[in-house]
Write a protein that holds these residues in place. Structure first.
Motif, PDB file in Angstrom:
ATOM      1  N   ALA A  16       3.661   0.199   9.929  1.00  0.00           N
ATOM      2  CA  ALA A  16       3.789  -1.168   9.427  1.00  0.00           C
ATOM      3  C   ALA A  16       5.169  -1.739   9.749  1.00  0.00           C
ATOM      4  CB  ALA A  16       3.528  -1.199   7.925  1.00  0.00           C
ATOM      5  N   ILE A  17       6.225  -0.933   9.578  1.00  0.00           N
ATOM      6  CA  ILE A  17       7.572  -1.391   9.921  1.00  0.00           C
ATOM      7  C   ILE A  17       7.662  -1.699  11.416  1.00  0.00           C
ATOM      8  CG2 ILE A  17      10.015  -0.750  10.025  1.00  0.00           C
ATOM      9  CD1 ILE A  17       9.597   0.991   7.574  1.00  0.00           C
ATOM     10  N   ALA A  18       7.106  -0.822  12.230  1.00  0.00           N
ATOM     11  CA  ALA A  18       7.140  -1.030  13.683  1.00  0.00           C
ATOM     12  C   ALA A  18       6.407  -2.312  14.072  1.00  0.00           C
ATOM     13  CB  ALA A  18       6.527   0.174  14.397  1.00  0.00           C
ATOM     14  N   MET A  73       0.823  -1.207   0.000  1.00  0.00           N
ATOM     15  CA  MET A  73       0.000   0.000   0.000  1.00  0.00           C
ATOM     16  C   MET A  73       0.864   1.266   0.000  1.00  0.00           C
ATOM     17  SD  MET A  73      -3.064  -1.017  -0.308  1.00  0.00           S
ATOM     18  CE  MET A  73      -2.356  -2.370  -1.286  1.00  0.00           C
ATOM     19  N   TYR A  74       2.029   1.188   0.629  1.00  0.00           N
ATOM     20  CA  TYR A  74       2.954   2.326   0.599  1.00  0.00           C
ATOM     21  C   TYR A  74       3.502   2.533  -0.811  1.00  0.00           C
ATOM     22  CZ  TYR A  74       7.210   5.037   1.334  1.00  0.00           C
ATOM     23  OH  TYR A  74       8.207   5.982   1.247  1.00  0.00           O
ATOM     24  N   LEU A 130      -1.014   3.939   1.264  1.00  0.00           N
ATOM     25  CA  LEU A 130      -0.591   4.233   2.629  1.00  0.00           C
ATOM     26  C   LEU A 130       0.529   5.261   2.612  1.00  0.00           C
ATOM     27  CD1 LEU A 130      -1.260   3.092   5.532  1.00  0.00           C
ATOM     28  CD2 LEU A 130       0.758   1.626   5.236  1.00  0.00           C
ATOM     29  N   PRO A 131       0.351   6.396   3.270  1.00  0.00           N
ATOM     30  CA  PRO A 131       1.424   7.399   3.306  1.00  0.00           C
ATOM     31  C   PRO A 131       2.581   6.937   4.189  1.00  0.00           C
ATOM     32  CG  PRO A 131      -0.415   8.087   4.666  1.00  0.00           C
ATOM     33  CD  PRO A 131      -0.865   6.853   3.956  1.00  0.00           C
ATOM     34  N   THR A 132       3.621   7.757   4.223  1.00  0.00           N
ATOM     35  CA  THR A 132       4.849   7.381   4.932  1.00  0.00           C
ATOM     36  C   THR A 132       4.606   7.095   6.408  1.00  0.00           C
ATOM     37  OG1 THR A 132       6.163   8.722   3.405  1.00  0.00           O
ATOM     38  CG2 THR A 132       7.187   8.136   5.498  1.00  0.00           C
ATOM     39  N   ASP A 133       3.797   7.905   7.068  1.00  0.00           N
ATOM     40  CA  ASP A 133       3.530   7.682   8.492  1.00  0.00           C
ATOM     41  C   ASP A 133       2.876   6.323   8.718  1.00  0.00           C
ATOM     42  OD1 ASP A 133       4.621  10.118   9.085  1.00  0.00           O
ATOM     43  OD2 ASP A 133       2.693  11.166   9.273  1.00  0.00           O
ATOM     44  N   GLY A 134       1.965   5.957   7.823  1.00  0.00           N
ATOM     45  CA  GLY A 134       1.337   4.637   7.946  1.00  0.00           C
ATOM     46  C   GLY A 134       2.325   3.515   7.721  1.00  0.00           C
ATOM     47  N   TYR A 135       3.231   3.722   6.761  1.00  0.00           N
ATOM     48  CA  TYR A 135       4.239   2.696   6.514  1.00  0.00           C
ATOM     49  C   TYR A 135       5.193   2.569   7.694  1.00  0.00           C
ATOM     50  CZ  TYR A 135       7.940   0.050   4.230  1.00  0.00           C
ATOM     51  OH  TYR A 135       8.876  -0.914   3.916  1.00  0.00           O
TER      52      TYR A 135
END
Length: 501
Positions: free
Chosen positions: A420-422, A398-399, A412-417
């Motif tokens: 996801a990484i976290a 999605m990112y 998915l914008p950067t903050d959302g990604y």
């Protein structure tokens, strides 16, 4: 009345551990197929043995993963910049058929590739796998048809790898074949199986773990060498094996395994290394020069702190963190109250490599799935981790959809990604934490609670310790005299044949 021969065989047959009896999540899930297996169930008396059931389920789940790629197979790989991401069905395989010269008949490592990647950036055995699939792909038809066929041929070959992984995992712990269902039913396994060629190395490592559990050190080493020739990470398990053999004094077996691994790796790599040194070295130079990339802790820190992290800086810190984690693993192995199980340490070292790497591609979860099933065969913890990995799988696509959809910004914008990484990092850390807890508190270990010591340990299973540090080296004195073993497996003065839970 049974004959003496029949009675003798049944005495030596191990009683299978039923997950529905010891695992509440497995018991609840079994209600979908009629409830937990009862004590009168005739296990292993028909063609439907646990291992065969696990293998067929793994193949079925793999096929579902192929179906999930159908929108891309039909069009998304070929039309539209972001559609393969919005459908979450991206795969490297069709794109690299032309991008790495297979469509033009170029020989990997020997022939230069037009474009930004002058040579194939994969290890030699993976390159051979890719080339064999290219030989099986007809060169007629449009390039789209050829790429579709190439992906399908690879998918068929990778399905064999998936079946091998499931069978080897089910057979590694003799009394726990149903733990192979953790691999067969893992959702992240099905979703990522055909993104890249990682299943080849995973299958070779799973077969190696099976060979070591049967006491076949040379076969284990050869398979580790072949796995390392397909992907670097399998060689990492030699580190924990060294520590365990050190604690148990099993130097001959470790030496045999190491010689087998080095010999097999050289047998695959030396011809290419000698005849095409520049092409052979591409994998290593690319890995070193590659910048901070998707999914890594370095990308998370870079985005969070709004700083740029160079490839050299990431390499340095990745090495430092990995060395620190290896030191911690050494201390854990030599001071644990009982010798850790081989599968536990193998999982931890590969997880440490993933957590400290400067890139985390979504298919890297495949590296951990069979090791996790052996290290912590508890459905609740396994599914929590899998849920985190599925969340990351959706998050990265999605990112990418967001970054490739132009002004529309679909995805998915950067903050959302970042979230996801976290989630991926925390899920992996969680599973590592419960495995470490099992090592410090063996009574919490599902495998040892069932009465086994180290069924994946081969010669380490039930062996005495010869080198221990810390409190484990000085067991408490007993108040009264006791004739027989006074400690449990993996202790300095315990009997190798002790099997008390």
């Amino acid at each position: 009345m049974p004959s003496a021969e029949t009675t003798r065989v049944s005495v030596h047959e191990p009683e299978l551990v039923r997950p529905t009896k010891e695992d509440e999540v497995a018991a609840s899930g079994s209600e979908l197929i009629g409830g937990p297996i009862g004590r009168r169930a005739l296990l292993g008396t028909s063609w439907w043995t646990p291992v065969r059931v696990v293998a067929l389920i793994a193949i079925g789940m793999f096929a579902l993963g192929m179906v999930q790629k159908l929108p891309c197979y039909d069009s998304a790989w070929f039309f539209g910049a972001s559609s393969q991401y919005t459908h979450a069905c991206y795969s490297d395989i069709p794109h690299l058929y032309q991008g790495r010269g297979f469509a033009d008949g170029l020989v990997p490592y020997f022939d230069k590739i037009p474009g930004d990647m002058d040579y194939l950036e994969y290890p030699v055995l993976t390159g051979v796998f890719m080339e064999v699939a290219a030989w099986l792909t007809p060169g007629s038809g449009s390039i789209q048809v050829q790429e579709q066929t190439y992906w399908m041929v690879n998918a068929g070959m990778l399905m064999v790898c998936a079946a091998v992984i499931a069978v080897c995992t089910a057979r590694t712990h003799r009394r726990r074949p149903w733990d192979g269902l953790l691999v067969a039913l893992a959702p992240a396994f099905a979703l990522t199986a055909t993104i890249n060629w990682d299943l080849l190395a995973v299958a070779l490592l799973a077969a190696a773990m099976l060979m070591w559990s049967r006491g076949r050190a040379l076969a284990f080493g050869v398979l580790i060498g072949l796995a390392t020739a397909a992907k670097f990470y399998p060689f990492l398990v030699m580190g924990p094996l060294f520590l365990l053999c050190w604690r148990a004094g099993k130097w001959r077996e470790f030496g045999t395994a190491l010689l087998g691994a080095v010999g097999a790796w050289l047998a695959v790599n030396l011809p290419v290394m000698y005849l095409a040194p520049e092409g052979w070295a591409k994998f290593y130079s690319f890995s070193h020069d590659r910048g901070v990339d998707f999914g890594s802790v370095f990308l998370f820190i870079s985005n969070w702190l709004k700083i740029a992290i160079t490839a050299d800086t990431a390499n340095t810190w990745a090495l430092i963190m990995m060395l620190l984690l290896c030191a911690g693993l050494t201390a854990l192995t030599l001071t644990a109250p009982r010798r850790p199980r081989f599968a536990q340490l193998a999982f931890l070292i590969v997880a440490a490599f993933i957590l400290t790497n400067k890139v985390y591609s979504p298919q890297y979860v495949l590296w951990l799935v069979p090791l996790a099933a052996l290290a912590r065969p508890r459905w609740r913890d396994f599914l929590i981790w899998q849920a985190c990995e599925v969340a990351y799988f959706l998050g990265i696509w999605m990112y990418l959809a967001y970054t490739t959809s132009g002004e529309a910004h679909k995805g998915l914008p950067t903050d959302g990604y970042q979230i996801a990484i976290a989630v991926h990092l925390l899920g992996t850390l969680y599973l590592c934490a419960v495995v470490v807890r099992d090592i410090f508190m063996p009574e919490r270990d599902m495998v040892r609670r069932a009465g086994d010591d180290d069924p994946s340990g081969g010669v380490l299973d039930g062996a005495e310790d010869v080198f221990v540090l810390g409190a484990a080296a000085h067991p408490p004195r007993h108040a009264a005299h006791f004739d027989g073993p006074q400690v449990e497996w993996g202790s300095r003065s315990g009997a190798a044949g002790d099997r008390s839970p």
